[in-house]
Design a protein around this motif. Structure first.
Motif, PDB file in Angstrom:
ATOM      1  N   UNK A 144      40.041   1.612 106.743  1.00  0.00           N
ATOM      2  CA  UNK A 144      38.605   1.366 106.591  1.00  0.00           C
ATOM      3  C   UNK A 144      37.861   2.459 107.350  1.00  0.00           C
ATOM      4  N   UNK A 145      36.937   3.112 106.662  1.00  0.00           N
ATOM      5  CA  UNK A 145      36.040   4.065 107.331  1.00  0.00           C
ATOM      6  C   UNK A 145      34.703   3.354 107.421  1.00  0.00           C
ATOM      7  N   UNK A 146      34.255   3.053 108.624  1.00  0.00           N
ATOM      8  CA  UNK A 146      33.029   2.279 108.752  1.00  0.00           C
ATOM      9  C   UNK A 146      31.962   3.007 109.556  1.00  0.00           C
ATOM     10  N   UNK A 147      30.792   3.100 108.956  1.00  0.00           N
ATOM     11  CA  UNK A 147      29.633   3.707 109.612  1.00  0.00           C
ATOM     12  C   UNK A 147      29.219   2.773 110.742  1.00  0.00           C
ATOM     13  N   UNK A 148      28.995   3.306 111.928  1.00  0.00           N
ATOM     14  CA  UNK A 148      28.674   2.449 113.067  1.00  0.00           C
ATOM     15  C   UNK A 148      27.207   2.020 113.084  1.00  0.00           C
ATOM     16  N   UNK A 149      26.347   2.813 112.458  1.00  0.00           N
ATOM     17  CA  UNK A 149      24.912   2.513 112.471  1.00  0.00           C
ATOM     18  C   UNK A 149      24.458   2.026 111.100  1.00  0.00           C
ATOM     19  N   UNK A 150      24.444   0.708 110.930  1.00  0.00           N
ATOM     20  CA  UNK A 150      23.979   0.143 109.663  1.00  0.00           C
ATOM     21  C   UNK A 150      22.996  -0.978 109.966  1.00  0.00           C
ATOM     22  N   UNK A 151      22.044  -1.210 109.048  1.00  0.00           N
ATOM     23  CA  UNK A 151      21.124  -2.327 109.267  1.00  0.00           C
ATOM     24  C   UNK A 151      21.883  -3.648 109.184  1.00  0.00           C
ATOM     25  N   UNK A 152      21.286  -4.701 109.626  1.00  0.00           N
ATOM     26  CA  UNK A 152      21.872  -6.043 109.637  1.00  0.00           C
ATOM     27  C   UNK A 152      23.089  -6.101 110.552  1.00  0.00           C
ATOM     28  N   UNK A 153      24.268  -5.790 110.042  1.00  0.00           N
ATOM     29  CA  UNK A 153      25.460  -5.815 110.893  1.00  0.00           C
ATOM     30  C   UNK A 153      25.999  -4.405 111.037  1.00  0.00           C
ATOM     31  N   UNK A 154      26.081  -3.909 112.280  1.00  0.00           N
ATOM     32  CA  UNK A 154      26.596  -2.547 112.460  1.00  0.00           C
ATOM     33  C   UNK A 154      28.110  -2.573 112.689  1.00  0.00           C
ATOM     34  N   UNK A 155      28.671  -1.407 112.811  1.00  0.00           N
ATOM     35  CA  UNK A 155      30.112  -1.280 112.980  1.00  0.00           C
ATOM     36  C   UNK A 155      30.639  -1.957 114.233  1.00  0.00           C
ATOM     37  N   UNK A 156      29.816  -1.933 115.309  1.00  0.00           N
ATOM     38  CA  UNK A 156      30.260  -2.538 116.571  1.00  0.00           C
ATOM     39  C   UNK A 156      30.466  -4.049 116.416  1.00  0.00           C
ATOM     40  N   UNK A 157      29.654  -4.670 115.588  1.00  0.00           N
ATOM     41  CA  UNK A 157      29.801  -6.105 115.316  1.00  0.00           C
ATOM     42  C   UNK A 157      30.914  -6.343 114.290  1.00  0.00           C
ATOM     43  N   UNK A 158      30.992  -5.459 113.305  1.00  0.00           N
ATOM     44  CA  UNK A 158      31.905  -5.666 112.181  1.00  0.00           C
ATOM     45  C   UNK A 158      33.377  -5.455 112.536  1.00  0.00           C
ATOM     46  N   UNK A 159      33.667  -4.458 113.359  1.00  0.00           N
ATOM     47  CA  UNK A 159      35.070  -4.129 113.635  1.00  0.00           C
ATOM     48  C   UNK A 159      35.847  -5.305 114.247  1.00  0.00           C
ATOM     49  N   UNK A 160      35.297  -5.993 115.270  1.00  0.00           N
ATOM     50  CA  UNK A 160      36.051  -7.146 115.795  1.00  0.00           C
ATOM     51  C   UNK A 160      36.274  -8.219 114.726  1.00  0.00           C
ATOM     52  N   UNK A 161      35.313  -8.369 113.817  1.00  0.00           N
ATOM     53  CA  UNK A 161      35.451  -9.351 112.737  1.00  0.00           C
ATOM     54  C   UNK A 161      36.532  -8.924 111.750  1.00  0.00           C
ATOM     55  N   UNK A 162      36.607  -7.619 111.473  1.00  0.00           N
ATOM     56  CA  UNK A 162      37.653  -7.097 110.577  1.00  0.00           C
ATOM     57  C   UNK A 162      39.025  -7.358 111.217  1.00  0.00           C
ATOM     58  N   UNK A 163      39.142  -7.027 112.503  1.00  0.00           N
ATOM     59  CA  UNK A 163      40.417  -7.171 113.212  1.00  0.00           C
ATOM     60  C   UNK A 163      40.818  -8.633 113.357  1.00  0.00           C
ATOM     61  N   UNK A 164      39.833  -9.533 113.242  1.00  0.00           N
ATOM     62  CA  UNK A 164      40.114 -10.965 113.370  1.00  0.00           C
ATOM     63  C   UNK A 164      40.687 -11.563 112.080  1.00  0.00           C
ATOM     64  N   UNK A 165      40.599 -10.805 110.978  1.00  0.00           N
ATOM     65  CA  UNK A 165      41.160 -11.289 109.712  1.00  0.00           C
ATOM     66  C   UNK A 165      42.687 -11.148 109.827  1.00  0.00           C
TER      67      UNK A 165
END
Length: 121
Positions: A52-73
Motif C-alpha cells: 500500500x502506498x498511502x499519502x499521509x496528508x489527506x482530508x477526513x482521514x490522513x495516513x497517520x490515522x489510517x495506517x494503524x487501522x490497516x495494520x489492525x486488519x
C-alpha cells in the motif's frame, strides 16, 4: 507467481496517475482510491494487495490515522505499507514509522527509491 499488486491511496488523482503509469511500466498491477476510508474497505476485502502506498496528508482521514487501522486488519498485518509525504521535514519519517508504516518516501517520488522499497514484496 503473478504480478505484485499495489494499492495507491492519494486524494490527488494526478499523483495516482503518475504512480500508476510508472509502476505499470515496471510490471506492477495497480489499484487506486482517493480516500483512506475507501482503502480500508478494499483492504478488508479478499482483494490481493501486496503493498500500500498511502499519502499521509489527506482530508477526513490522513495516513497517520489510517495506517494503524490497516495494520489492525488481521489479513493485512504483514502487508507492506509505504507512507508517501510531501513534507520531507525532520521527524516526518519517524512519525510515519511510529504510525506503523514499513517505509517512507517523499514527494516528488524518486522512482528508483520506490522500486527499491517495492522490491521487498
Amino acid at each position: 507467481m503473478g504480478k505484485k499488486k499495489i494499492l495507491i491511496v492519494d486524494d490527488d488523482s494526478r499523483n495516482i496517475f503518475a504512480l500508476v503509469n510508472t509502476l505499470r511500466v515496471k510490471s506492477y498491477d495497480c489499484l487506486s482510491c482517493t480516500s483512506a476510508e475507501e482503502a480500508l474497505k478494499i483492504l478488508k476485502s479478499d482483494e490481493q494487495i501486496d503493498a500500500v502506498l498511502i499519502d499521509m496528508m489527506m482530508p477526513e482521514m490522513d495516513g497517520y490515522e489510517a495506517i494503524p487501522l490497516i495494520k489492525a486488519i488481521p489479513s493485512r498485518e504483514s502487508t507492506l505499507v509505504v507512507a508517501v509525504t510531501a513534507q520531507a521535514m525532520t521527524g516526518d519519517k519517524e512519525k510515519c514509522l511510529e504510525a506503523g508504516a514499513d517505509d517512507y518516501i517523499s514527494k516528488p517520488v524518486d522512482v528508483d527509491k520506490l522500486l527499491l522499497i517495492l522490491s521487498k514484496i
